[in-house]
Design a protein around this motif. Structure first.
Motif, PDB file in Angstrom:
ATOM      1  N   VAL A   1      -8.637  -9.639   9.189  1.00 23.86           N
ATOM      2  CA  VAL A   1      -8.466  -8.499  10.100  1.00 23.86           C
ATOM      3  C   VAL A   1      -9.170  -7.258   9.553  1.00 23.86           C
ATOM      4  CG1 VAL A   1      -6.278  -9.330  11.011  1.00 23.86           C
ATOM      5  CG2 VAL A   1      -6.274  -7.802   9.026  1.00 23.86           C
ATOM      6  N   GLU A   2      -9.450  -6.341  10.467  1.00 16.81           N
ATOM      7  CA  GLU A   2      -9.977  -5.039  10.073  1.00 16.81           C
ATOM      8  C   GLU A   2      -8.857  -4.041  10.241  1.00 16.81           C
ATOM      9  OE1 GLU A   2     -13.343  -4.449  12.594  1.00 16.81           O
ATOM     10  OE2 GLU A   2     -14.266  -6.283  11.817  1.00 16.81           O
ATOM     11  N   SER A   3      -8.704  -3.143   9.276  1.00 16.92           N
ATOM     12  CA  SER A   3      -7.591  -2.206   9.336  1.00 16.92           C
ATOM     13  C   SER A   3      -8.046  -0.785   9.025  1.00 16.92           C
ATOM     14  CB  SER A   3      -6.517  -2.630   8.340  1.00 16.92           C
ATOM     15  OG  SER A   3      -5.691  -1.541   8.023  1.00 16.92           O
ATOM     16  N   GLU A   4      -7.675   0.123   9.913  1.00 14.54           N
ATOM     17  CA  GLU A   4      -8.016   1.535   9.678  1.00 14.54           C
ATOM     18  C   GLU A   4      -7.234   2.095   8.504  1.00 14.54           C
ATOM     19  OE1 GLU A   4      -7.620   3.953  13.215  1.00 14.54           O
ATOM     20  OE2 GLU A   4      -8.986   2.576  14.268  1.00 14.54           O
ATOM     21  N   ARG A   5      -6.082   1.528   8.249  1.00 14.13           N
ATOM     22  CA  ARG A   5      -5.247   2.056   7.172  1.00 14.13           C
ATOM     23  C   ARG A   5      -5.974   2.000   5.823  1.00 14.13           C
ATOM     24  NH1 ARG A   5      -2.042   5.756   5.352  1.00 14.13           N
ATOM     25  NH2 ARG A   5      -0.710   5.051   3.655  1.00 14.13           N
ATOM     26  N   LEU A   6      -6.694   0.914   5.596  1.00 14.16           N
ATOM     27  CA  LEU A   6      -7.433   0.808   4.337  1.00 14.16           C
ATOM     28  C   LEU A   6      -8.532   1.871   4.287  1.00 14.16           C
ATOM     29  CD1 LEU A   6      -7.634  -3.069   3.910  1.00 14.16           C
ATOM     30  CD2 LEU A   6      -6.414  -1.456   2.443  1.00 14.16           C
TER      31      LEU A   6
ATOM     32  N   ASP B   1       1.841  -2.434   4.257  1.00 15.98           N
ATOM     33  CA  ASP B   1       1.667  -0.983   4.294  1.00 15.98           C
ATOM     34  C   ASP B   1       2.999  -0.250   4.350  1.00 15.98           C
ATOM     35  OD1 ASP B   1       0.730   1.537   4.511  1.00 15.98           O
ATOM     36  OD2 ASP B   1       0.023   1.341   6.583  1.00 15.98           O
ATOM     37  N   ASN B   2       3.378   0.360   3.234  1.00 15.84           N
ATOM     38  CA  ASN B   2       4.651   1.088   3.213  1.00 15.84           C
ATOM     39  C   ASN B   2       4.686   2.210   4.246  1.00 15.84           C
ATOM     40  OD1 ASN B   2       6.139  -0.333   1.292  1.00 15.84           O
ATOM     41  ND2 ASN B   2       5.120   0.714  -0.401  1.00 15.84           N
ATOM     42  N   GLU B   3       3.540   2.802   4.518  1.00 20.14           N
ATOM     43  CA  GLU B   3       3.498   3.894   5.506  1.00 20.14           C
ATOM     44  C   GLU B   3       4.102   3.447   6.839  1.00 20.14           C
ATOM     45  OE1 GLU B   3       2.711   6.965   5.074  1.00 20.14           O
ATOM     46  OE2 GLU B   3       2.698   7.626   7.155  1.00 20.14           O
ATOM     47  N   ALA B   4       3.767   2.238   7.228  1.00 21.28           N
ATOM     48  CA  ALA B   4       4.236   1.753   8.525  1.00 21.28           C
ATOM     49  C   ALA B   4       5.682   1.261   8.465  1.00 21.28           C
ATOM     50  CB  ALA B   4       3.327   0.628   9.009  1.00 21.28           C
TER      51      ALA B   4
ATOM     52  N   LEU C   1       0.870  -1.178   0.000  1.00 23.98           N
ATOM     53  CA  LEU C   1       0.000   0.000   0.000  1.00 23.98           C
ATOM     54  C   LEU C   1       0.904   1.223   0.000  1.00 23.98           C
ATOM     55  CD1 LEU C   1      -2.551  -1.037   2.801  1.00 23.98           C
ATOM     56  CD2 LEU C   1      -2.737  -1.378   0.314  1.00 23.98           C
ATOM     57  N   PRO C   2       0.530   2.260  -0.730  1.00 26.15           N
ATOM     58  CA  PRO C   2       1.414   3.431  -0.810  1.00 26.15           C
ATOM     59  C   PRO C   2       1.507   4.180   0.517  1.00 26.15           C
ATOM     60  CG  PRO C   2      -0.685   3.865  -1.910  1.00 26.15           C
ATOM     61  CD  PRO C   2      -0.690   2.412  -1.525  1.00 26.15           C
ATOM     62  N   ALA C   3       2.638   4.844   0.721  1.00 28.82           N
ATOM     63  CA  ALA C   3       2.827   5.676   1.911  1.00 28.82           C
ATOM     64  C   ALA C   3       2.278   7.076   1.633  1.00 28.82           C
ATOM     65  CB  ALA C   3       4.312   5.753   2.251  1.00 28.82           C
ATOM     66  N   ASP C   4       1.786   7.733   2.675  1.00 26.99           N
ATOM     67  CA  ASP C   4       1.199   9.068   2.508  1.00 26.99           C
ATOM     68  C   ASP C   4       2.170  10.040   1.837  1.00 26.99           C
ATOM     69  OD1 ASP C   4      -1.088   8.212   3.691  1.00 26.99           O
ATOM     70  OD2 ASP C   4      -0.630   9.039   5.681  1.00 26.99           O
ATOM     71  N   ARG C   5       3.441   9.935   2.158  1.00 25.93           N
ATOM     72  CA  ARG C   5       4.400  10.903   1.621  1.00 25.93           C
ATOM     73  C   ARG C   5       4.498  10.835   0.093  1.00 25.93           C
ATOM     74  NH1 ARG C   5       8.929   8.295   5.358  1.00 25.93           N
ATOM     75  NH2 ARG C   5       7.008   7.925   6.500  1.00 25.93           N
ATOM     76  N   GLU C   6       4.052   9.735  -0.490  1.00 22.51           N
ATOM     77  CA  GLU C   6       4.094   9.635  -1.956  1.00 22.51           C
ATOM     78  C   GLU C   6       3.072  10.546  -2.637  1.00 22.51           C
ATOM     79  OE1 GLU C   6       4.468   5.577  -3.682  1.00 22.51           O
ATOM     80  OE2 GLU C   6       4.297   4.944  -1.590  1.00 22.51           O
TER      81      GLU C   6
ATOM     82  N   GLU D   1      -0.832  -2.689   9.753  1.00 23.05           N
ATOM     83  CA  GLU D   1      -1.185  -2.368  11.132  1.00 23.05           C
ATOM     84  C   GLU D   1      -2.657  -2.661  11.383  1.00 23.05           C
ATOM     85  OE1 GLU D   1      -0.388   1.526  13.384  1.00 23.05           O
ATOM     86  OE2 GLU D   1       1.385   1.180  12.127  1.00 23.05           O
ATOM     87  N   CYS D   2      -2.933  -3.407  12.422  1.00 22.45           N
ATOM     88  CA  CYS D   2      -4.315  -3.717  12.764  1.00 22.45           C
ATOM     89  C   CYS D   2      -4.333  -4.246  14.179  1.00 22.45           C
ATOM     90  CB  CYS D   2      -4.892  -4.756  11.802  1.00 22.45           C
ATOM     91  SG  CYS D   2      -4.065  -6.353  11.905  1.00 22.45           S
TER      92      CYS D   2
END
Ligand code: GDP
Ligand code: MG
Length: 386
Positions: free
Chosen positions: A370-375, A190-193, A131-136, A307-308
Motif C-alpha cells: 500500500v501507499e500511505s500519506e502518513r509515512l 500508526d499510533n496517530e490513528a 509509528l509515533p503520534a504527532d502529539r509525542e 491509514e491508506c
C-alpha cells in the motif's frame, strides 16, 4: 502456521505480550515469544516468562538517540539471536519482530536483529512497527506526557514513556529506511490513528496493543487445522498457510496494512455435546450471508493498522472465520471478489477459519504494497526537526 515473535523495546515487548495473550484465548500459532529490552523495569512489566526475557545494553546511555541505538543493535544482535535457542526457532514458518519506532531501543535494534534473522534462518522476517503520534513530538503539550492522569498511575515500565519525544519522527524514519530491503515485509501501526483526542500513549496502549494482537492472531492463526488442538474440530475448506501469507506480503519490504471486522453472533447451544452434536445450528442462510458481508466490508473499509487507500494495495488476503455454521461459502467467495476488485490485481488469496467455540464472525484483511500519506507526513516532520 507457526510464528516466532520477538518483541524489542518498550512497545515491542508489550505488543509481544498482547500477541501471546491473544493466542491463549484462541489457538496455538506461536513457536515462542521473546522480549528484548535495554530497560529492565519495562522488561519486568511483561508477562513473557523470565527465560524468554532478556535485558541488554544500557537504555540511559541512549537518550533517545537513534544512531546510538543502531550501534547497540549492531553490537548486540548476535547475543539476542543466541537467546532464541531457548525455544524452537527452526520450527517457525515466519518471524515477527514487534517494535515501536520513535524511541532508540526498538528502532535501533530491529534492523540488525532482522538482518541477523535473515542470515540465520530461511523463514521470512516480518516487522510490526508502531509509528509515533504527532502529539509525542510536542514538548509543550501536556498530553505528550502520556495524557490525563497517566503519569500518576504510572504502571510498571511506563517511566520512559512519560517524556515527550522530539526526535520521534526522525528516529522512526531512520529506522524504516534501514528496514527497507532487510525486512521481508513491514506492518506499520500508526499510533496517530489509534489514539483518541487528548489521549496519550500510556492511556491507549493496552487497547491498541490488544486490537493489533487480534489482527495478528487472525492472520497468522488463520485456518490452520493442525494447530487447532485435538484435531477433531472442523477443518477449514480453504486453509491459509505460511506460503499463502508469504505470497501475498512478498519478500521485498512491502508496506502492509491489516484490517479487521467482526460481528457477534448467536451461538447458544453450540458448546453442548463437545462436538458430538453437529455444530450446524439452524442459522438462516440470509443471516449468515449478511454477517459475512458486514465483516468483510469492515475489514476492507474500516480502520486499518495504517491509514491508506485500500485501492493502492498490490495484493490482498482475506480470512473469514467464526462458528462453522456461519461460514457461508458463497458469501466468503463473494467477499474475496470484493477484495479482488478493490486491489485491482489478481494477487488475492482467501481462506476460512472455523472457530467452533467462537461467538463472532470475523474477517481479517491483509493489504500488501500500500501507499500511505502518513509515512510521507512523518518524513516531512523528520526533515523539519533535522
Ligand atoms: N501501540 C503502542 N505504541 C507504543 C507503546 N509504547 C510505546 N509506543 C510507541 O513506541 C514508540 C517508542 O517507544 P518505546 O517502545 O517505549 O521506545 P524504546 O523502548 O526506546 O524502543 C513511542 O514513541 C510510541 O509512539 C505501546 O505499548 N503500544
Ligand atoms: Mg524503552
Amino acid at each position: 502456521m507457526q510464528l516466532e515473535v520477538l518483541g524489542v523495546g518498550g512497545a515491542g515487548c508489550r505488543i509481544a505480550d498482547a500477541i501471546r495473550a491473544a493466542e491463549s484465548a484462541d489457538r496455538s500459532f506461536l513457536t515462542d515469544a521473546f522480549a528484548f529490552d535495554t530497560d529492565e523495569r519495562a522488561l519486568n512489566g511483561t508477562v513473557i516468562p523470565e527465560s524468554h526475557r532478556y535485558q541488554y545494553g544500557r537504555e540511559d546511555g541512549l537518550e533517545g538517540e537513534i544512531d546510538r541505538g543502531f550501534d547497540v543493535g549492531r553490537e548486540r544482535a548476535d547475543e539476542l539471536l543466541e537467546r532464541l535457542d531457548r525455544g524452537a526457532p527452526a520450527d517457525a514458518d515466519a518471524f515477527l519482530v514487534a517494535t515501536g519506532l520513535g524511541g532508540a531501543t526498538g528502532g535501533g535494534t530491529t534492523p540488525a536483529l532482522v538482518a541477523g534473522l535473515q542470515r540465520r534462518y530461511d523463514a521470512p522476517v516480518y516487522v510490526l512497527a508502531t509509528l509515533p503520534a504527532d502529539r509525542e513530538f510536542d514538548s509543550d503539550a501536556d498530553v505528550a506526557r502520556t495524557g490525563a492522569g497517566a503519569r500518576s498511575r504510572s504502571p510498571s515500565g511506563a517511566g520512559s514513556d512519560a517524556v515527550p519525544r522530539p526526535n520521534a519522527a526522525t528516529n522512526a524514519i531512520a529506522a524504516i529506511e534501514r528496514l527497507d530491503g532487510l525486512a521481508s515485509a513491514i506492518v506499520p501501526v500508526d499510533n496517530e490513528a489509534w489514539l483518541r483526542p487528548g489521549e496519550g500513549i500510556a492511556d491507549a496502549r493496552e487497547r491498541c496493543n490488544r486490537d493489533v494482537a487480534t489482527r495478528v492472531a487472525a492472520v497468522f492463526a488463520g485456518g490452520d487445522s493442525e494447530s487447532g488442538g485435538d484435531g477433531t474440530g472442523p477443518v477449514a475448506q480453504n486453509v491459509v498457510d505460511a506460503s499463502d501469507v508469504d505470497r501475498i506480503v512478498g519478500n521485498e519490504s512491502a508496506i502492509v496494512a491489516l484490517g479487521y471486522g467482526d460481528q457477534a453472533v448467536e451461538t447458544s447451544g453450540s458448546r453442548f455435546g463437545l462436538g458430538l452434536v453437529p455444530t450446524e445450528r439452524d442459522v438462516e442462510t440470509s443471516e449468515a450471508v449478511r454477517a459475512v458481508e458486514t465483516v468483510v466490508r469492515k475489514g476492507i473499509r474500516g480502520k486499518l493498522t495504517l491509514e491508506c487507500d485500500p485501492e493502492t494495495a498490490e495484493r490482498g488476503l482475506l480470512i473469514v472465520g467464526g462458528p462453522p455454521a456461519w461460514l457461508n461459502r458463497r458469501a466468503i467467495a463473494e467477499g474475496r471478489r470484493t477484495l479482488q476488485s478493490t486491489v485491482g490485481g489478481s494477487g488475492v488469496l482467501g481462506g476460512d477459519a472455523p472457530r467452533p467455540d467462537g461467538d463472532a464472525v470475523f474477517a481479517a484483511v491483509v493489504l500488501a504494497g500500500v501507499e500511505s500519506e502518513r509515512l510521507e507526513d512523518l518524513r516531512a516532520a523528520a526533515e523539519r526537526t533535522d
